[in-house]
Write an enzyme that holds these catalytic residues in place. Structure first.
Site, mmCIF file in Angstrom:
data_model
loop_
_atom_site.group_PDB
_atom_site.id
_atom_site.type_symbol
_atom_site.label_atom_id
_atom_site.label_comp_id
_atom_site.label_asym_id
_atom_site.label_seq_id
_atom_site.Cartn_x
_atom_site.Cartn_y
_atom_site.Cartn_z
ATOM 1 N N TRP A 104 93.051 8.872 78.412
ATOM 2 C CA TRP A 104 94.018 8.032 79.314
ATOM 3 C C TRP A 104 95.326 8.176 78.569
ATOM 4 C CZ3 TRP A 104 92.840 7.154 84.052
ATOM 5 C CH2 TRP A 104 91.600 7.048 84.177
ATOM 6 N N ASP A 173 99.195 0.767 77.122
ATOM 7 C CA ASP A 173 98.354 0.711 78.334
ATOM 8 C C ASP A 173 97.159 0.014 77.797
ATOM 9 O OD1 ASP A 173 96.307 0.953 80.144
ATOM 10 O OD2 ASP A 173 96.312 3.175 79.962
ATOM 11 N N LYS A 197 90.000 -4.291 85.416
ATOM 12 C CA LYS A 197 88.769 -4.335 84.379
ATOM 13 C C LYS A 197 88.978 -5.778 83.911
ATOM 14 C CE LYS A 197 89.823 0.450 83.337
ATOM 15 N NZ LYS A 197 88.879 1.140 83.704
#
Lengths: 362, 362
Positions: A104, A173, A197
């Site tokens: 990511w 993030d 999540k």
């Protein structure tokens, strides 16, 4: 566990608190006496304004944010943030530092480069297949932000402490560990998290931004891609993803009122992760992939002696009501994602299964 | 109507078929025997792939699309499309023609200009406060597309026939009339629609694109803002808005299997709109704002003799179980949005109320 439910260890979209799901279900045809579903009410109605304002207020309280910060709700997930961050904050020849801790982080770096932005990768753990979090990083003092991924869903690593950037705001993030523990928000210029999540369903991205970050956004950035648009319009410039925001609001309510806030949540998350790591560390059949001082409390990545055993493990677990234990397709192995809504009961059931599986196959 | 529900004339988010809402409610804690909610299952699971593929296949069948077209699901609503269209299709000095029929057309034009794109506004109905649809438009033959808004939610107008563009592909915002009637898709290069009016909840945008439109997208466009990303990855490059797509799939299933397709839907929509327009045309108390040959079948905009009566009308209607009848804040007056999921029963109830209100106040 209810008879028709499984223990859900999916990496995202992931488990939601059962009480939240039940409240949604119960009110689905008539939201707060409106005679309409939450999916049918106007985003300009008082009913929906109460929902979005409550979600913002709870975010402020849970993260202990002061009034320099705004809470925004956007669409497009963390992946859209990878593009918006350089687009908004790196006008002209401004530069930023990025830390590469896996898939990511690498995507965030790629999106800055696609736009031709001047960024520097100041640290990477690629040399050991991203099994650790880099330390002692030297930052460029002309960087307008430092970008990092707080928890690496695929590699199973996490920052236990954020780096000292000498005052450069961190842009992070936090998709896979937002609201899992208290954080020192004073270090951050922007925090973003795809909701699917830890705080809700897919389809909304929670953003926390320090208002001074919004001062130099270029005029050529389209309206929907400017953070200012959301900050000045209470995230209601256009029709927002109402159902997803409503669910986030319920999850945050559960987090404050049922769990008791982020200190309590952190204690429980630590207990859940320790149960699994401690068991694996004393045996040898299951091997955690992350180095001990870089381990994620959210995504427990591990290997078994062979790929065949890993496949068997995932399949038998599902037959025993334990779902989502397969590692990411890019790395293989196994992974137990134990986000906020995954109960201690679920982790204990997994631990029992792991012991039994080892006894039969070890 | 169920006792706890109202007749919902909201302009969007708007009414959904009750059968769809009931199916969502019933399965909300256990989607197809997975032991998880639709909000908790992986977007990489077979269960979710079946959902998204079914939504795409039904869109192809309902709109009678041939294999030159792809169906995509994006986030950010029509407002994000306003930015993506010029970003993707107007590289370098390419030019496009835009038609201005009100608020949403104007926003599309504004977003092209923010990016410095070379576009021309070839027709506008601003001279009569957007009460009509322009005719006999001369298009520039170097335009790579012609942009128009098929149905103007705020002004209550719609294109009953699309213009002859001499082969230039039309790019159309169909947010408020997609799937309300059959269309000649051969004229179109791209169709987009925020789902929250005719096909689902807020949080997903349905896009239909002719594949040859994707040939010249600049390399500098971020991954999440490129149509190609969605076309080549089955709209699963990143986590999509799963719940919204699931609901669209159920609405399209209802449209095919319960309503019987777009021909049947169009007949019903015509009947609903005619009931209201015919009644208003024979009286004088209620005055439709759109010119007769430009009227929308989805958003029936009208005025009463005074603003005070309009306010009273909206309030008394709500007390009688008829919600969402206030005109857009930018234009005032009243508006009945009668999208696909608004039943004939609801329109008849509104008509009865209008007659009673006129008798008491006329």
């Amino acid at each position: 566990m209810k008879s028709n439910r499984i223990f859900n260890f999916n990496p995202g979209p992931a488990a939601l608190p059962v009480a939240v799901l039940e409240e949604i279900q119960q009110n689905f045809l008539d939201f707060k006496g409106s005679g309409m579903s939450i999916t049918e009410i106007s985003h300009r109605s008082q009913q929906f304004e109460d929902v979005i304002n409550d979600a913002m207020a709870r975010t402020m309280r849970l993260l202990n944010l002061d009034d320099r910060f705004d809470v925004l709700f956007l669409q497009g997930g963390a992946s859209m943030q990878f593009a918006m961050i350089p687009m908004n904050f790196l006008a002209g020849d401004r530069t930023a530092d990025y830390i590469d801790t896996g898939t990511w982080s690498a995507k965030a770096i790629k999106e800055a480069r696609i736009q031709g932005k001047n960024i520097k990768v100041v640290a990477s753990s690629e040399d050991k297949n991203y099994a650790y979090i880099p330390r002692n990083i030297k930052f460029n003092q002309d960087a307008v932000f430092v970008h990092l991924t707080s928890n690496n869903t695929i590699k199973g690593t996490a920052w236990s402490q954020f780096p000292d950037t000498n005052g450069i705001p961190i842009v992070s993030d936090m998709s896979s560990d937002i609201m899992s523990k208290p954080i020192d928000t004073g270090k951050f210029g922007l925090i973003y998290a795809g909701a699917q999540k830890n705080v809700g369903p897919a389809g909304v991205c929670l953003v926390v931004v320090r208002r001074d970050m919004l001062d130099r956004i270029p005029e050529t950035v389209p309206t929907m891609l400017r953070y200012n648009t959301y900050a000045t319009k209470n995230s209601l410039y256009n029709t927002p993803p109402c159902f997803a925001i409503y669910t986030v609001h319920l999850v945050l309510k559960w987090l404050e009122e049922t769990v008791g806030g982020l200190d309590e949540m952190a204690k429980l998350n630590h207990k859940k992760a320790s149960l699994l790591y401690d068991f694996m560390d004393t045996g040898g059949f299951y091997r955690p992939t992350a180095e001990a001082d870089s381990r994620s409390l959210m995504n427990i990545t591990f290997r078994l002696p062979t790929a065949e055993l890993e496949q068997k493990f995932v399949q038998e677990a599902l037959k025993n009501g334990l779902g989502g234990l397969k590692g990411h397709r890019s790395v293989g192995g196994c992974r137990a994602s134990i986000y906020n809504a995954v109960t201690l009961e679920a982790v204990e059931a997994l631990l029992d299964f792991m012991k039994n599986f080892e006894n039969k196959n070890g």
